[in-house]
Design an enzyme around this catalytic site. Sequence first.
Site, short mmCIF file in Angstrom:
data_model
loop_
_atom_site.label_atom_id
_atom_site.label_comp_id
_atom_site.label_asym_id
_atom_site.label_seq_id
_atom_site.Cartn_x
_atom_site.Cartn_y
_atom_site.Cartn_z
CE LYS A 9 42.18 58.29 19.35
NZ LYS A 9 41.36 57.10 19.70
CE1 TYR A 49 44.77 55.19 23.43
CE2 TYR A 49 46.23 54.87 21.56
CZ TYR A 49 45.12 55.49 22.14
OH TYR A 49 44.39 56.40 21.42
CG PHE A 57 40.71 47.18 21.51
CD1 PHE A 57 41.47 48.29 21.84
CD2 PHE A 57 39.69 46.80 22.38
CE1 PHE A 57 41.22 49.03 23.00
CE2 PHE A 57 39.43 47.53 23.54
CZ PHE A 57 40.20 48.65 23.85
NE ARG A 85 37.16 61.27 28.13
CZ ARG A 85 37.58 60.09 27.67
NH1 ARG A 85 38.76 59.96 27.07
NH2 ARG A 85 36.84 59.02 27.79
CB THR A 91 34.80 55.48 23.62
OG1 THR A 91 35.27 56.05 24.86
CG2 THR A 91 35.93 54.73 22.94
NE ARG A 102 36.39 59.96 20.54
CZ ARG A 102 36.84 59.53 21.70
NH1 ARG A 102 36.02 59.42 22.75
NH2 ARG A 102 38.11 59.20 21.85
CG ASN A 112 37.77 57.11 18.78
OD1 ASN A 112 38.94 57.36 18.48
ND2 ASN A 112 37.43 56.60 19.96
CD GLU A 126 46.72 60.48 28.27
OE1 GLU A 126 46.11 61.49 27.88
OE2 GLU A 126 46.15 59.39 28.49
P1 DAT Z 1 38.70 56.95 24.94
O1 DAT Z 1 39.54 57.18 23.70
O2 DAT Z 1 37.32 57.53 24.78
O3 DAT Z 1 39.38 57.40 26.20
P2 DAT Z 1 39.33 54.22 25.76
O4 DAT Z 1 40.42 54.80 26.61
O5 DAT Z 1 38.37 53.29 26.41
O6 DAT Z 1 38.46 55.38 25.06
O7 DAT Z 1 39.97 53.46 24.53
C1 DAT Z 1 41.10 53.99 23.86
C2 DAT Z 1 40.90 53.81 22.38
O8 DAT Z 1 40.89 52.41 22.07
C3 DAT Z 1 39.58 54.33 21.82
O9 DAT Z 1 39.62 55.72 21.56
C4 DAT Z 1 39.40 53.52 20.60
C5 DAT Z 1 39.99 52.17 20.98
N1 DAT Z 1 38.94 51.24 21.45
C6 DAT Z 1 38.25 51.30 22.61
N2 DAT Z 1 37.36 50.29 22.71
C7 DAT Z 1 37.49 49.58 21.56
C8 DAT Z 1 36.86 48.41 21.04
N3 DAT Z 1 35.91 47.78 21.71
N4 DAT Z 1 37.27 47.96 19.81
C9 DAT Z 1 38.23 48.60 19.13
N5 DAT Z 1 38.87 49.70 19.56
C10 DAT Z 1 38.51 50.18 20.76
MG MG Z 2 41.01 56.67 27.25
#
Ligand code: DAT
Ligand code: MG
Length: 148
Positions: A9, A49, A57, A85, A91, A102, A112, A126
């Site tokens: 990222k 996303y 968020f 993963r 996360t 991470r 992250n 993706e």
């Molecule tokens: P991951 O990236 O582990 O698959 P995710 O798909 O739940 O996690 O979320 C996508 C991204 O969104 C994550 O890498 C960071 C952001 N994110 C997730 N939860 C968040 C939160 N509570 N506040 C802010 N950003 C968040």
């Molecule tokens: Mg995800």
Amino acid sequence: MERTFLMVKPDGVQRQLIGEIVSRFEKKGFRLVGAKLMQISTELAEKHYAEHKERPFFGDLVEFITSGPVFAMVWEGENVIATARQMMGKTNPAEAAPGTIRGDYGMIVSKNIIHGSDSEESAKREISLFFREDELLSYSRPLDSSIY
Ligand code: DAT
Ligand code: MG
């Protein structure tokens, strides 16, 4: 052979972690089959996303992921989706185990460092969002016979 989509990222690129991250997956034994440095458009970020579009968020997430260059990759190997993963860690970097990407480099959930597909279905989706078929290479390495 299974494939997954991984992406350093904007925070990871700024912190000069591309080499370190690529190195971890190389050393594990996975094979890089596609990669590019790119800046994500808002349209692509919203598609990537889409599952989070109702989350509070979402706006900040799209703004962040489009804020600077990312390093998009496709990696191949046995069980690569789940193993990548695990190598990324949870996360929220505050909860990610030491030894994970991470856990070793991240501090807060919104920065992250790395993205990785979470299932076969999301990996397919993706990979096709970020890469054309002719940008992905099939090849073998002599050391594959020492890994498998
Ligand atoms: P991951 O990236 O582990 O698959 P995710 O798909 O739940 O996690 O979320 C996508 C991204 O969104 C994550 O890498 C960071 C952001 N994110 C997730 N939860 C968040 C939160 N509570 N506040 C802010 N950003 C968040
Ligand atoms: Mg995800």
